[in-house]
Design an enzyme around this catalytic site. Structure first.
Site, PDB file in Angstrom:
ATOM      1  N   ARG A 216      15.011 -19.800  28.861  1.00  0.00           N
ATOM      2  CA  ARG A 216      15.836 -18.581  28.832  1.00  0.00           C
ATOM      3  C   ARG A 216      17.252 -18.835  28.306  1.00  0.00           C
ATOM      4  O   ARG A 216      17.761 -18.012  27.550  1.00  0.00           O
ATOM      5  CB  ARG A 216      15.848 -17.878  30.190  1.00  0.00           C
ATOM      6  CG  ARG A 216      16.534 -18.631  31.275  1.00  0.00           C
ATOM      7  CD  ARG A 216      16.123 -18.110  32.626  1.00  0.00           C
ATOM      8  NE  ARG A 216      14.703 -18.276  32.830  1.00  0.00           N
ATOM      9  CZ  ARG A 216      13.860 -17.290  33.078  1.00  0.00           C
ATOM     10  NH1 ARG A 216      14.290 -16.061  33.145  1.00  0.00           N
ATOM     11  NH2 ARG A 216      12.584 -17.531  33.260  1.00  0.00           N
ATOM     12  N   THR A 217      17.864 -19.925  28.684  1.00  0.00           N
ATOM     13  CA  THR A 217      19.231 -20.165  28.189  1.00  0.00           C
ATOM     14  C   THR A 217      19.210 -20.360  26.675  1.00  0.00           C
ATOM     15  O   THR A 217      20.050 -19.832  25.953  1.00  0.00           O
ATOM     16  CB  THR A 217      19.852 -21.398  28.886  1.00  0.00           C
ATOM     17  OG1 THR A 217      19.826 -21.186  30.293  1.00  0.00           O
ATOM     18  CG2 THR A 217      21.282 -21.617  28.450  1.00  0.00           C
TER      19      THR A 217
ATOM     20  N   LYS B  50      14.724 -41.820  19.950  1.00  0.00           N
ATOM     21  CA  LYS B  50      14.807 -43.114  19.250  1.00  0.00           C
ATOM     22  C   LYS B  50      15.968 -43.942  19.790  1.00  0.00           C
ATOM     23  O   LYS B  50      16.288 -44.993  19.251  1.00  0.00           O
ATOM     24  CB  LYS B  50      15.017 -42.880  17.752  1.00  0.00           C
ATOM     25  CG  LYS B  50      13.866 -42.142  17.093  1.00  0.00           C
ATOM     26  CD  LYS B  50      14.213 -41.786  15.657  1.00  0.00           C
ATOM     27  CE  LYS B  50      13.212 -40.805  15.095  1.00  0.00           C
ATOM     28  NZ  LYS B  50      13.739 -40.086  13.937  1.00  0.00           N
TER      29      LYS B  50
ATOM     30  N   ARG C  49      22.333 -28.544  26.085  1.00  0.00           N
ATOM     31  CA  ARG C  49      21.850 -28.761  27.455  1.00  0.00           C
ATOM     32  C   ARG C  49      21.363 -30.197  27.538  1.00  0.00           C
ATOM     33  O   ARG C  49      20.720 -30.706  26.615  1.00  0.00           O
ATOM     34  CB  ARG C  49      20.714 -27.816  27.797  1.00  0.00           C
ATOM     35  CG  ARG C  49      20.010 -28.282  29.070  1.00  0.00           C
ATOM     36  CD  ARG C  49      19.228 -27.242  29.749  1.00  0.00           C
ATOM     37  NE  ARG C  49      20.067 -26.156  30.225  1.00  0.00           N
ATOM     38  CZ  ARG C  49      19.665 -25.264  31.111  1.00  0.00           C
ATOM     39  NH1 ARG C  49      18.460 -25.346  31.611  1.00  0.00           N
ATOM     40  NH2 ARG C  49      20.451 -24.283  31.487  1.00  0.00           N
TER      41      ARG C  49
ATOM     42  N   HIS D   4      27.365 -25.121  34.530  1.00  0.00           N
ATOM     43  CA  HIS D   4      26.606 -24.213  33.672  1.00  0.00           C
ATOM     44  C   HIS D   4      27.513 -23.006  33.407  1.00  0.00           C
ATOM     45  O   HIS D   4      27.267 -21.913  33.908  1.00  0.00           O
ATOM     46  CB  HIS D   4      25.321 -23.797  34.388  1.00  0.00           C
ATOM     47  CG  HIS D   4      24.299 -23.156  33.495  1.00  0.00           C
ATOM     48  ND1 HIS D   4      24.508 -22.923  32.161  1.00  0.00           N
ATOM     49  CD2 HIS D   4      23.061 -22.685  33.767  1.00  0.00           C
ATOM     50  CE1 HIS D   4      23.439 -22.340  31.644  1.00  0.00           C
ATOM     51  NE2 HIS D   4      22.550 -22.184  32.595  1.00  0.00           N
TER      52      HIS D   4
END
Lengths: 143, 304
Positions: B51-52, B80, B101, B129
């Site tokens: 959703r974000t 990597k 995020r 957040h």
């Protein structure tokens, strides 16, 4: 015990008894070529016992580091055998790679190249927090 | 160049300005349809978050911009072993703004120190957040018309709930806000927030385990989910996950103008039968999140 007085250099005085070796290491004084005297458990009217470090060379000392380790210490600058400046220390706003974050969720524990930076969050209580995750840093005496 | 890592990076005036912009976008969406024409948002999601990420992408598309990026670490160069610093330096060459995020706390701050373009923290582990808080603030403002003189109940996981921490920090800059902290003993608000934010700021707060006891006092009820991903121990999660379930019966004593918020997703802590209650604001809150992200992108890109 007699230690020669210094002509040009620095005297870190009023170090809490027993902390001089920690300061010696953190300030990298072992890398100096000049004479360095560590006086442990010197009698002190104010403190009972104190440590003193005498450095026979005028160098720039990391006052932030020193202020964090021992905010009660004083730094005396000696030139031509005369005390020309006396600096009182206080807790620095920020320290880098002095406190290390141990929060396993913090990015610094995942990426080794990131410096561990702590910011002073509460001056009265001397609380530092990691700038990345806000975890409280434990000062050495608390560990 | 500005980034948004912590909600407190924004002043009260800037939050007021973002709310004015978001309100204007809601009223006049066509005015904003081409504001970011030719601009690219990079969504760097090292941890899945549907959703974000979709909210950021929708926000950028509605501003006329484009979106590039990845939605999990496995499909990025992090798999990597590339450092965050290197990743953002490279992405800065391709994008005008980054939304990141990351499961590790502080990763977006590290990114903002190395990036050549603004970085928005889209959630860093259990830490911050801020764009969720912007959604929460717009919802409160549109429902109540103010941030001061409110009794705000925060319910559920107050220990690991980053949205709760950010919302408390944001509201602690306004007058006469009273916090009611409702949680099981194991999930109480961390001491450092109580001491550094609430006690130092002189805020009134009350801690309880009983939601029904305090329900009649609340102007805002902010429900949270007990998040499985924040627990190292599965048994603790299972024991605590159903601590609070909001039902129509529990709302019988609530104020008629209560606003019920939830950052979503919910996993059972609000019964579906509450959704039709006019006091349920959590889906509007998700919509408002998109508008606040639009306003934020405009601010950070300095698009007038």
């Amino acid at each position: 015990m007699i230690i020669d007085s210094i002509k040009n250099g620095i005297v870190i005085d009023h170090i809490r008894a027993g902390r001089s070796m920690e300061l010696y290491n953190l300030l990298h004084l072992d890398r100096l070529k000049c004479s360095v005297a560590i006086i442990k458990n010197a009698p002190s009217e104010k403190m009972g016992r104190k440590d003193i470090i005498k450095i026979d060379e005028e160098l720039s000392v990391d006052l932030d580091m020193l202020g964090y380790i021992d905010p009660g210490a004083t730094v005396n600058i000696i030139r031509d055998g005369v005390l020309v400046e006396k600096r009182h220390l206080e807790l620095p706003e920020q320290v880098e790679n002095v406190i290390f974050c141990k929060n396993p969720r913090c990015i610094v524990t995942a990426e080794r190249e990131i410096p561990h930076i702590f910011r002073l969050a509460n001056r009265e209580q001397g609380i530092y927090r990691c700038i990345y995750c806000d975890t409280e840093g434990k000062r050495n005496e608390e560990e | 160049m500005r980034s948004l890592i912590d909600i407190l990076d924004l002043s009260k005036d800037e939050i007021a300005s973002l709310i004015r912009t978001a309100d204007d976008i809601i009223q006049n969406p066509e005015k904003y349809a081409e504001k970011c024409h030719g601009k690219k948002l990079a969504t760097l999601f090292f941890e899945p978050s549907t959703r974000t990420r979709l909210s950021f992408e929708a926000a950028m598309y509605e501003l006329g911009g484009h979106v590039i990026g990845f939605s999990e670490a496995a499909s990025s160069s992090a798999s990597k072993g590339e450092s965050i610093a290197d990743t953002v330096r490279v992405v800065s060459c391709y994008a005008d703004i980054i939304a990141m995020r990351h499961p590790k706390e502080g990763a977006p701050l590290v990114a903002s120190m190395k990036s050549g373009v603004p970085v928005i923290n889209a959630g860093d582990g259990g830490h911050n957040h801020p764009t969720q808080t912007l959604a929460d603030l717009l919802t409160i403002h549109r429902e109540k018309g103010r941030f001061s003189d409110l009794t705000v109940g925060l319910c559920g996981d107050l220990k690991f709930g980053r949205t709760v921490h950010s919302l408390i920090s944001a509201l602690s800059r306004y007058e006469n806000v009273r916090f009611v902290l409702i949680s099981p003993e194991e999930l109480v608000l961390p001491d450092y927030i109580k001491e550094d934010v609430l006690q130092r700021g002189g805020f009134s707060f009350y801690e309880t385990e009983d939601l029904e006891e305090v329900m009649p006092e609340l102007d805002i009820l902010y429900m949270t989910r007990v998040q499985r991903e924040r627990f190292f121990n599965e048994a603790d999660y299972i024991r605590l996950k159903d601590s609070y379930i909001l039902t129509p019966e529990k709302l019988l004593t609530a104020k008629q103008d209560l606003a019920i918020l939830h950052p979503l997703p919910r996993v059972g802590e609000i019964a579906g039968s509450v959704d039709d209650d006019p006091r349920a604001c959590y889906f509007k809150q998700a919509l408002y999140g998109k508008y606040m992200r639009m306003a934020l992108i405009l601010m950070l890109l300095e698009v007038s």
